[in-house]
Design an enzyme around this catalytic site. Structure first.
Site, PDB file in Angstrom:
ATOM      1  CE1 TYR A 189      -3.750   2.509   1.070  1.00  0.00           C
ATOM      2  CE2 TYR A 189      -1.907   3.559   2.194  1.00  0.00           C
ATOM      3  CZ  TYR A 189      -3.203   3.613   1.706  1.00  0.00           C
ATOM      4  OH  TYR A 189      -3.936   4.760   1.832  1.00  0.00           O
ATOM      5  CD  GLU A 208      -6.032   4.622  -0.899  1.00  0.00           C
ATOM      6  OE1 GLU A 208      -6.025   4.709   0.341  1.00  0.00           O
ATOM      7  OE2 GLU A 208      -7.066   4.410  -1.556  1.00  0.00           O
TER       8      GLU A 208
END
Lengths: 388, 294
Positions: free
Chosen positions: A108, A196
């Site tokens: 991530y 993101e």
């Protein structure tokens, strides 16, 4: 402002973030062609703004052009329901067809603004592919952060630090650090509020890529990013909100209740909604009319509120500072005369030119229910909605 | 005395020739604010609202001794206007402008850190010391002189809260509208520090809202160091997550942003919470009586 995954990937790719090969399709036949050009094996991904698309059945693997066509025909046109869409779901108009990746690790990576330090922060976690909120709640130590000086930007040592935290080494570390620098540049130059990549993947053949991407942009900076504004997808927004925006009412948000609200000021608008709830009712919208000293805008706002079939009563709460109460009063009068169905209006008016506003309403003879303060206004609006 | 501004504060208005700038300058002067200069690049040498207009903030400071800048310029130019005032050595800058890009404010904060200029806002209603000085856009008529300080992210909620206080005979010392943006010059915590040290302030009404974690930081300060009673209201209990409720900062993302989390943090710090926005005044009155301050 939000954009679709494929749009975010196009922006990131332009800054040098590696993404899988792929293209978008709006028909199953197109999906088939794209799959064929990718060699058959591919993934078909619904393009809606909401997250959680995979769990809702909006992402399917295909091993041939036939399977891609079939997957696309199932996804295109469906009302995709995820935890972020609400029960009615969002209709899928576009799918992204991408090559399948031989994924080794799912990581991530994100950049956002930390309000407390007034700095951009890059966050990374080895627990990719999961909701980051979940990771943060269960294993906060699994999230690594570096705080970035907006003047010097993402320095190489900061990128290296995150790479080491993620357990990357050798060529993968170099690729990931380069990707981080590109992600940060895209975030800054496009005035994003969030960039993101979840998951960021390493592949069996040693590559590092953005398998998914999400970008949100600062609405206040859109004036200098026409290219971002052009990516806006109105179909993803509530039709009444789109109409409000077209009339110059930018601070309108549709909600589920039956008491419409027209208020000046965002804080007072939120507080008015809170008062309605405390009085046992449910607000039908958030609307900050701001300091629009413009009768037409007030009429437009009331018309949009009244067009919601759930609305049984309207609460107008104005504390005029820069906004003039007489202008609001004139708007209430004109809107009530034009309304097709009689919806009770409760008005709490205070501040600049309140005497003139009260006089206008009294002389109009219209049945505007008056309230002296916010608490009384909310109680009367709830009562009026129940009686209607 | 109070904090930040008083009857002697010499105020300069950037954007004085604009529609809002000129209108609000008039209201400030009517309230008693000592407006000494205006700045609009290219309009130097003119007079506006009875005060001289300068091309540059630095010259206005040199000529008039201005010590507080009030900014009304459009959002694309707000960061530049703030930095020009800071470069001119202005001790206090109040920026009303709504809609400044967050990225601009990151740079402004970075550039001003360690400097001697205090910034209030942007996207704020300004600062008012009741009966003395209005540097902003608040309707002066609802304020009355007294000893309750007010801190708020929202403009109209200041009017609402102050109106409730005034109707109950509770006057105010200084009301600080810190602003509704995610990145602001002076935080709620810093505003609390100012009022905590102010001999003219006996209690504080704090008006927060959803989004960010500024109320939690304020709560941490209150718990450790606040010597005066604090009464708080948090707007947005009914707001849906993920939506920007007007103010750029009022968007719930993550647990800290919810009204519930903020109220819990403040209550834990000994703050009295008014759940209803209609009862801020009544709650403040009750607390002041309990503490023997009324």
């Amino acid at each position: 402002m939000k954009v679709h995954e494929f749009q975010a990937k196009q922006i990131l790719a332009a800054f040098g973030v590696p993404v899988p090969q792929g293209r978008t399709a709006t028909t199953a036949a197109e999906a088939r062609e794209i799959a064929a050009s990718l060699g058959g094996k591919c993934v078909v991904k619904a393009q809606i703004h909401a997250g959680g698309r995979g769990k809702g059945g909006g992402v399917k693997l295909a091993n041939s052009p036939d399977e891609a066509e079939q997957a696309a025909s199932q996804i295109l046109g469906m009302q995709l329901v995820t935890h972020q869409t609400g029960p009615e779901g969002q209709r899928v108009k576009t799918v992204l067809i991408e090559e399948q990746m031989a994924v080794e690790r799912e990581l991530y990576l994100a950049v956002l603004i930390d309000g407390a330090s007034a700095r951009p922060v890059m966050m990374a976690s080895a627990a990719g592919g999961m909701e980051i909120e979940e990771v943060a709640a269960k294993t906060p130590e699994a999230i690594h952060r570096v705080s970035i000086d907006p003047v010097t930007g993402l320095q190489p040592h900061l990128a290296r630090e995150l790479c080491f935290d993620l357990g990357l080494s050798g060529d993968e570390q170099k690729q990931a650090a380069k990707l981080m620098t590109a992600l940060y540049a895209a975030f800054i130059e496009k005035d994003a509020s969030l960039a993101e990549i979840n998951p960021l993947v390493t592949t069996k053949d040693g590559r590092v890529l953005a398998l998914d991407a999400k970008m949100n942009f600062d609405d206040n900076a859109l004036f200098r990013h026409a290219e971002v504004e052009a990516l806006r997808d109105r179909d993803e927004e509530d039709p009444s909100e789109v109409e409000a925006q077209s009339k110059g009412i930018s601070n309108f948000i549709k909600l589920e209740g039956n008491i419409g609200c027209l208020v000046n000021g965002a804080g007072l608008a939120m507080a008015t909604m809170d008062s309605i709830k405390l009085a046992g009712g449910e607000p039908a919208n958030f609307l900050d009319i701001a300091t629009a000293n413009d009768v037409t805008k007030v009429v437009d706002a009331l018309t949009i509120i009244a067009a919601d079939p759930n609305v049984r009563a309207i609460l107008v709460n104005i504390f005029g500072g820069m906004a003039r109460v007489d202008v609001i009063a004139e708007g209430i009068i004109q809107a009530q005369r034009q309304m097709e169905k009689a919806i009770p209006v409760v008005a709490r008016l205070a501040g600049t030119n309140v005497e003139e506003g009260e006089r206008l309403i009294n002389e109009s003879g219209l049945p505007v229910i008056r309230a002296a303060d916010l608490g009384e206004a909310a109680a009367k609006a709830v009562e009026a909605a129940r009686a209607a | 005395m109070s904090v930040l501004v008083n009857k002697d504060t010499r105020v300069l208005v950037q954007g004085i020739t604009g529609k809002e700038g000129s209108f609000q300058t008039q209201r400030c002067i009517e309230y008693g604010t000592k407006v000494v200069a205006g700045v609009t690049p290219g309009r130097g040498g003119e007079t506006a609202e009875g005060v001289p207009v300068f091309n540059r903030v630095s010259h206005a400071v040199r000529e008039t001794g201005a010590e507080c800048a009030l900014i009304f310029v459009p959002p694309p130019f707000a960061a530049d206007a703030i930095l020009e005032a800071a470069d001119a050595g202005m001790p206090l800058v109040v920026c009303i402008t709504e809609g400044t890009p967050t990225m601009d404010m990151l740079k402004v904060k970075r550039a001003m850190s360690g400097g001697k200029t205090r910034l209030i806002g942007p996207n704020c209603p300004g600062v008012i010391t009741a009966g003395e000085c209005r540097v902003g856009i608040m309707p002066g008529s609802v304020f009355s002189m007294g000893s309750v300080g007010v801190i708020s992210r929202s403009g109209t909620l200041v009017y609402e809260a102050v109106d409730q206080l005034t109707r109950r005979g509770i006057g105010q010392s200084t009301c600080i509208g810190v602003g509704g943006d995610p990145i602001i010059g002076t935080t709620q915590r810093e505003a609390l520090e100012l009022l905590n040290e102010d001999p003219d302030t006996a209690a504080v009404v704090l008006i927060g809202e959803i989004g960010g974690s500024a109320e939690q930081e304020a709560a941490a300060y209150i718990k450790k160091q606040m010597r005066k009673p604090v009464i708080a209201f948090i707007a947005g209990s009914t707001a849906p997550p993920g939506r920007r409720m007007g103010h750029a900062g009022a968007i719930i993302s993550g647990d800290a942003g919810t009204a519930t989390a903020k109220k819990a943090a403040l209550a834990d710090a000994g703050v009295t919470i008014s759940d209803s926005p209609a009862e801020i005044g009544a709650t403040a009155e009750r607390v002041l009586r309990e503490q023997g301050l009324l």
